[in-house]
Write an enzyme that holds these catalytic residues in place. Structure first.
Site, mmCIF file in Angstrom:
data_model
loop_
_atom_site.group_PDB
_atom_site.id
_atom_site.type_symbol
_atom_site.label_atom_id
_atom_site.label_comp_id
_atom_site.label_asym_id
_atom_site.label_seq_id
_atom_site.Cartn_x
_atom_site.Cartn_y
_atom_site.Cartn_z
ATOM 1 N N ASP A 59 -26.551 48.896 -0.309
ATOM 2 C CA ASP A 59 -26.004 47.653 0.231
ATOM 3 C C ASP A 59 -25.982 46.515 -0.788
ATOM 4 O OD1 ASP A 59 -25.671 48.810 2.750
ATOM 5 O OD2 ASP A 59 -27.662 48.184 3.437
ATOM 6 N N THR A 61 -17.403 57.311 12.389
ATOM 7 C CA THR A 61 -17.979 56.704 11.196
ATOM 8 C C THR A 61 -17.221 55.422 10.906
ATOM 9 O OG1 THR A 61 -18.410 56.933 8.818
ATOM 10 C CG2 THR A 61 -16.475 58.062 9.682
ATOM 11 N N ARG A 100 -16.760 58.148 3.749
ATOM 12 C CA ARG A 100 -16.946 59.355 4.554
ATOM 13 C C ARG A 100 -15.632 59.820 5.173
ATOM 14 N NH1 ARG A 100 -22.409 56.636 6.969
ATOM 15 N NH2 ARG A 100 -23.901 57.570 5.511
ATOM 16 N N VAL A 119 -28.516 53.105 13.763
ATOM 17 C CA VAL A 119 -28.612 54.559 13.942
ATOM 18 C C VAL A 119 -28.856 54.933 15.398
ATOM 19 C CG1 VAL A 119 -29.963 56.619 13.366
ATOM 20 C CG2 VAL A 119 -29.355 54.979 11.573
#
Length: 264
Positions: A78, A122, A127, A147
């Site tokens: 990040d 996602t 990804r 999550v």
């Protein structure tokens, strides 16, 4: 006597696990700490929107610069590559598995056995790009939240599968939800994924000395190479670029990939 260091961290479950891990490691060296929870721009974004560059670190960096905190614990992926010269990453501790994982609503499903047209959630352009390259039939769709929120959305049928970082699942005690660890040759990891970055002010010699004890040279070599590659491409944490480094016996191996049509 060593002063007590204030650790700046987000308040998410994963961020607190990571910050408490750092606090525990410093305590083993006789370094007292306290956590200071900082709400970031990424935390304040509408739930169904993607974050921008540096959204999860900007306010924590600001607190570090105005001396509200003494060190900051970030997920290395990040941290923007154009780091403020007044700051330094004093430690990259030993890294968790940097790869991505497939988590499926029907347990035991793999990337190869996902049904034609399955929905995969996602919010990562990286990804999405790599998965479409090997399974263009999959229906990729944005799926946001932390999550635990994403897992709950999967379980209630909002998606057929998720792609999440192995490291985050492991740190949160959810490794048992992993159906397949995706090879880096299929889905190249985000630069810095799986690694923590402990940042301090460059002029705070006492903080540097305390934190540098947690640095792992091999992790540093790999992550700095990944970040250098990302910076050289002009990309950022939202770019469809993957890179994974490994240092073995002092030799660095770096494997990278990008979406074929991507330009910075």
């Amino acid at each position: 006597m060593t002063r007590s260091f204030r650790i700046g961290t987000r308040g998410s479950a994963l961020a607190l696990v990571q910050a408490n891990w750092v606090a525990a490691r410093l305590a083993e060296h006789g370094v007292p700490t306290e956590l200071v929870i900082i709400r970031t721009e990424g935390d304040d974004r509408p739930i169904d929107t993607a974050w921008g560059e540096g959204a999860f670190v900007g306010r924590i960096v600001g607190a570090l610069l105005d001396r509200s905190v003494d060190l900051a614990v970030h997920s290395a992926k990040d941290v923007p590559t154009d780091e403020d010269t007044r700051l330094v990453v004093a430690a990259y501790p030993p890294r968790e598995d940097p790869r991505d994982a497939l988590v499926c609503r029907v347990r035991g499903t793999t990337l190869a056995t996902l049904p034609h047209g399955a929905r995969v959630g996602t919010d990562s352009p990286r990804r999405t790009a790599f998965l479409r390259a090997v399974r263009p039939d999959l229906r990729m769709h944005p799926l946001h939240g932390n999550v635990d929120t994403r897992l709950a959305k999967l379980d209630r049928g909002d998606s057929d599968a998720l792609v999440l970082a192995v490291a985050g699942l492991t740190r949160l005690g959810h490794a048992d939800r992993i159906d397949e660890v995706l090879p880096a040759s299929v889905v190249a990891s985000a630069p810095g994924q799986g690694s923590l970055a402990i940042q301090v002010r460059a002029d705070d010699a006492e903080a540097v000395a305390a934190v540098v004890r947690l640095d792992d040279p091999d992790t540093r070599g790999a992550v700095e190479a990944e970040r250098a590659l990302l910076n050289a491409t002009g990309g950022g944490c939202r770019s469809p670029i993957g890179a994974i480094g490994r240092v073995t016996d002092g030799v660095l191996e770096l494997v990278a990939g990008a979406e074929r049509t991507w330009t910075p």
